[in-house]
Design a protein around this motif. Structure first.
Motif, short mmCIF file in Angstrom:
data_model
loop_
_atom_site.label_atom_id
_atom_site.label_comp_id
_atom_site.label_asym_id
_atom_site.label_seq_id
_atom_site.Cartn_x
_atom_site.Cartn_y
_atom_site.Cartn_z
N VAL A 1 73.36 34.19 33.24
CA VAL A 1 73.46 35.27 32.57
C VAL A 1 73.15 36.53 32.93
O VAL A 1 71.85 36.73 33.52
CB VAL A 1 72.52 35.07 31.13
N ALA A 2 74.10 37.50 33.14
CA ALA A 2 73.75 38.98 33.66
C ALA A 2 73.11 39.73 32.54
O ALA A 2 73.81 40.00 31.49
CB ALA A 2 74.88 39.67 34.12
N MET A 3 72.07 40.19 32.41
CA MET A 3 71.37 41.06 31.34
C MET A 3 71.02 42.31 31.70
O MET A 3 69.98 42.49 32.83
CB MET A 3 70.29 40.20 30.73
N GLU A 4 71.28 43.37 30.86
CA GLU A 4 70.84 44.69 30.95
C GLU A 4 69.42 44.66 30.36
O GLU A 4 69.23 44.25 29.10
CB GLU A 4 71.70 45.76 30.19
N GLY B 1 68.44 39.87 35.51
CA GLY B 1 68.11 41.25 34.71
C GLY B 1 68.34 42.49 35.45
O GLY B 1 67.70 42.60 36.65
N VAL B 2 68.77 43.48 34.75
CA VAL B 2 69.37 44.77 35.52
C VAL B 2 68.59 45.73 34.80
O VAL B 2 68.91 45.95 33.50
CB VAL B 2 70.84 45.18 35.96
N THR B 3 67.68 46.48 35.27
CA THR B 3 67.39 47.89 34.48
C THR B 3 67.44 49.05 35.40
O THR B 3 67.97 49.04 36.33
CB THR B 3 65.53 47.71 34.09
N GLY C 1 74.22 43.03 27.05
CA GLY C 1 74.33 44.50 27.23
C GLY C 1 74.74 45.26 26.41
O GLY C 1 75.04 45.10 25.17
N THR C 2 75.01 46.54 26.88
CA THR C 2 75.52 47.75 26.03
C THR C 2 76.65 47.48 25.33
O THR C 2 77.05 47.75 23.98
CB THR C 2 75.51 49.01 26.88
N VAL C 3 77.82 46.65 26.04
CA VAL C 3 78.98 46.64 25.51
C VAL C 3 78.89 45.34 24.54
O VAL C 3 79.56 45.34 23.47
CB VAL C 3 80.02 46.17 26.66
N GLY C 4 78.10 44.67 24.43
CA GLY C 4 77.81 43.44 23.46
C GLY C 4 77.26 42.15 24.35
O GLY C 4 76.95 42.36 25.55
N VAL C 5 77.27 41.17 23.56
CA VAL C 5 77.01 39.79 24.33
C VAL C 5 78.10 38.99 24.29
O VAL C 5 78.89 38.88 23.57
CB VAL C 5 75.98 38.97 23.42
N PHE C 6 78.38 38.69 25.53
CA PHE C 6 79.59 37.66 25.92
C PHE C 6 78.92 36.21 26.24
O PHE C 6 78.45 36.08 27.26
CB PHE C 6 80.22 38.32 27.20
N ALA C 7 79.37 35.46 25.43
CA ALA C 7 78.86 34.07 25.44
C ALA C 7 80.08 33.14 25.79
O ALA C 7 80.96 32.63 24.83
CB ALA C 7 78.24 33.46 24.55
N GLY C 8 80.79 33.02 26.88
CA GLY C 8 81.87 32.52 27.08
C GLY C 8 82.98 33.13 26.52
O GLY C 8 83.14 34.38 26.96
N LYS D 1 73.40 50.01 34.69
CA LYS D 1 73.31 48.72 34.22
C LYS D 1 74.47 47.88 34.04
O LYS D 1 74.72 46.86 34.29
CB LYS D 1 72.20 48.81 32.93
N THR D 2 75.24 48.53 33.07
CA THR D 2 76.39 47.98 32.50
C THR D 2 77.38 47.56 33.75
O THR D 2 77.79 46.49 33.85
CB THR D 2 77.13 48.78 31.47
N THR D 3 77.78 48.50 34.55
CA THR D 3 78.67 48.40 35.75
C THR D 3 78.04 47.19 36.57
O THR D 3 78.78 46.32 36.89
CB THR D 3 78.87 49.62 36.59
N THR D 4 76.98 47.19 36.94
CA THR D 4 76.32 46.23 37.70
C THR D 4 76.57 44.83 37.13
O THR D 4 77.15 43.91 37.70
CB THR D 4 74.90 46.48 37.98
N THR D 5 76.04 44.71 35.84
CA THR D 5 76.37 43.22 35.32
C THR D 5 77.47 42.77 35.26
O THR D 5 78.09 41.57 35.42
CB THR D 5 75.64 43.30 33.84
N PHE D 6 78.58 43.89 35.01
CA PHE D 6 80.11 43.28 34.99
C PHE D 6 80.48 43.03 36.23
O PHE D 6 81.28 42.08 36.57
CB PHE D 6 80.90 44.36 34.21
N LEU D 7 80.24 43.61 37.34
CA LEU D 7 80.51 43.35 38.59
C LEU D 7 80.01 42.07 39.10
O LEU D 7 80.33 41.05 40.02
CB LEU D 7 79.92 44.49 39.72
N VAL D 8 78.54 41.44 38.60
CA VAL D 8 78.23 40.45 39.11
C VAL D 8 78.80 39.33 38.31
O VAL D 8 79.02 38.29 38.98
CB VAL D 8 76.47 40.35 38.34
#
Length: 517
Positions: free
Chosen positions: A200-203, A133-135, A162-169, A140-147
């Motif tokens: 799962v990297a979550m905003e 989880g990233v708050t 997160g903000t862009v959406g939920v990526f499940a595979g 937040k978005t950048t960090t989760t995508f880098l992760v």
């Protein structure tokens, strides 16, 4: 990486796990200490939105700011719900709706039990995943995508919420909130577990923490980026905003990681906190930061175990902090951060300082910066890359924090050379009134210190004007909407993508235009 496809049912019930264990209403009522009315039935899912109800669902009818969710109970039951979770006021209203015989669970505060109940119904999916989880306000978005880039480089299957959406595979689900409501979130986590996703990297937004959307979610890592003014339409003041963010660090995360470059982060530090800093001594820090001509950065990372060379292709000194935080999260997730540093260095995040490159002799960038600190950071990042003028297109969203509008106008007018004030997502407000508040802030800057200030309500026309004004050596920054592909005007979402509009404007002027990824 395969380009994610939008799930066909994303606008209906959303993704649901293929298999759930039916649970009786009586059993669930005992779990949350609810009063029960009507016959006992089995439920196989849960939803707080009548538009997302599936057959066999428990419908959570929650009290709202303007209306009670119980008024949507008839629609939810017609859609297949078999029972209702509500409060005493909602239970009383059931009789008025001729639904007195509908099975119901009644608690004083249904939202307070919704997260745990949703997790229980979907088998506590977070226990089978590593949820990271990233708050924070920005990053937040950048960090989760880098992760995620690091996880994939390490061969670990991953998802994003997160903000862009939920990526499940290979599936992308669009959600209305940065962090979905608890029933949808737990269903999505259950889907990821079914699909053998490991991490799962979550905003985690302040709204989600305050409103219990992540209750019932067990976090392997809780991380904090920074705090600056935002969402003061929801929070009473900055202290209240911080208190909501701090809920991620109340023991629900097994490991806590904090960027300590602002006073808010430093308040979260305990003896067990993993610290991150670009400015001071910390467990994870950066030195030898170099900004390259294209705005990307190179630097040396000093971690708890070793030092290594790293970088970030997304312009902005603040993205060094985001990258450091991503390395700390990856390390706490069992990944060799140094080994995946090359993959992290080349990752691009949609709508975050995203270049639209072609054969034009000026820089065109689309960014999501939509709060004062974000606007200031984007301008500061682009100024060293700009030999000529820094031209900015900026608006503010309607039905949101009104107090930041003049501040954003002032910050923009001080930081760029030409400011074109336009519409963002006016929603139900009068667009001209939103622009007027921004313009008041912009015009409060002494003329000798201010940009040339223009107004163009039509966002497409404003972008075209900015691109047409640009000369060799200039930079055009289109700020505020970033990754968004729609514009909310009067409650109607119209198709609108800043990146596509910039690309089309460049082509109309005779340039080629591609997105730098």
């Amino acid at each position: 990486m395969t380009r994610p496809e939008l799930a066909e049912n994303a606008e209906g019930t959303g993704l649901r796990p293929r298999h759930t264990q039916p649970r009786s209403v009586a059993e669930l009522g005992a779990l949350i200490g609810a009063a029960r009315r009507g016959r006992d039935v089995s439920v196989t899912g849960i939803s707080s939105s009548s538009a997302m109800v599936g057959a066999g669902d428990l419908f959570a009818a929650l009290p709202g700011a303007t209306a009670h969710g119980i008024h949507y109970a008839p629609a939810a039951l017609d859609a297949g719900a078999v029972a209702v979770l509500t409060d005493p006021a909602g239970a009383a209203e059931l009789a008025a709706l001729d639904l007195a015989e509908v099975p119901a669970l009644i608690v004083a505060e249904p939202r307070a039990v919704l997260g745990e109940l949703s997790a229980e119904l979907y088998g506590h999916p977070a226990r089978g995943l590593r949820v990271l989880g990233v708050t924070g306000t920005s990053g937040k978005t950048t960090t989760t995508f880098l992760v995620r880039a690091g996880l994939e480089a390490a061969g670990i299957s991953s998802g994003i919420v997160g903000t862009v959406g939920v990526f499940a595979g290979d599936v992308l689900v669009k959600t209305p909130f940065t962090t979905p409501e608890a029933p949808q979130l737990q269903a999505l986590l259950a889907v990821m577990r079914e699909r053998d996703i490991d991490c799962v990297a979550m905003e985690v937004s302040s709204h989600a923490l305050r409103m219990g959307r992540v209750d019932g979610t067990e976090f392997a890592v809780g991380a904090f980026t920074n705090l600056s003014q935002d969402h003061l339409d929801f929070h009473s003041d900055m202290a209240d905003y911080f208190a909501a963010k701090a809920l991620l660090f109340d023991g629900r995360a097994r490991r806590e990681i904090v960027v300590v470059d602002d006073e808010w982060g430093r308040r979260l530090v305990t003896d067990d906190t993993v610290t991150v800093s670009t400015e001071a001594e910390a467990d994870w820090r950066a030195t030898d930061v170099t900004v390259l001509p294209d705005g990307s950065t190179r630097f040396t990372v000093h971690g708890p175990v070793r030092s290594f060379a790293a970088g970030c292709r997304i312009p902005g000194a603040y993205n060094v902090a985001n990258t450091l935080l991503a390395f700390a999260i990856l390390s706490e997730s069992g990944v060799d951060a140094a080994a995946v540093a090359p993959a992290v260095a080349t990752a691009q995040v949609r709508g975050r300082m995203e270049r639209v490159d072609g054969d034009q002799q000026f820089l065109a960038v689309v960014d999501y910066s939509h709060k004062p600190a974000g606007v200031a950071g984007a301008l500061q990042a682009l100024r060293p890359l700009t030999a000529g003028r820094l031209i900015m297109v900026l608006g503010c969203g309607g039905d949101r924090d009104r107090g930041k509008r003049p501040v954003m106008g002032e910050v923009a007018a001080r930081g760029c050379d030409v400011l074109i004030v336009t519409d963002d997502n006016p929603r139900t407000e009068a667009p001209a009134e939103i622009r007027a508040a921004m313009l008041a802030g912009a015009r409060s800057v002494p003329p000798a210190e201010a940009a040339e200030i223009l107004e163009e309500g039509d966002r497409r026309a404003a972008i075209a004007r900015a691109v047409a004004l640009a000369q060799p050596g200039d930079t055009v920054l289109i700020a505020g909407k970033g990754h968004e592909t729609g514009q909310d005007v009067g409650g109607t979402v119209l198709p609108f993508d800043d990146v596509s509009v910039v690309r089309n404007c460049l082509r109309e002027l005779g340039f080629s235009a591609e997105v730098a990824r």
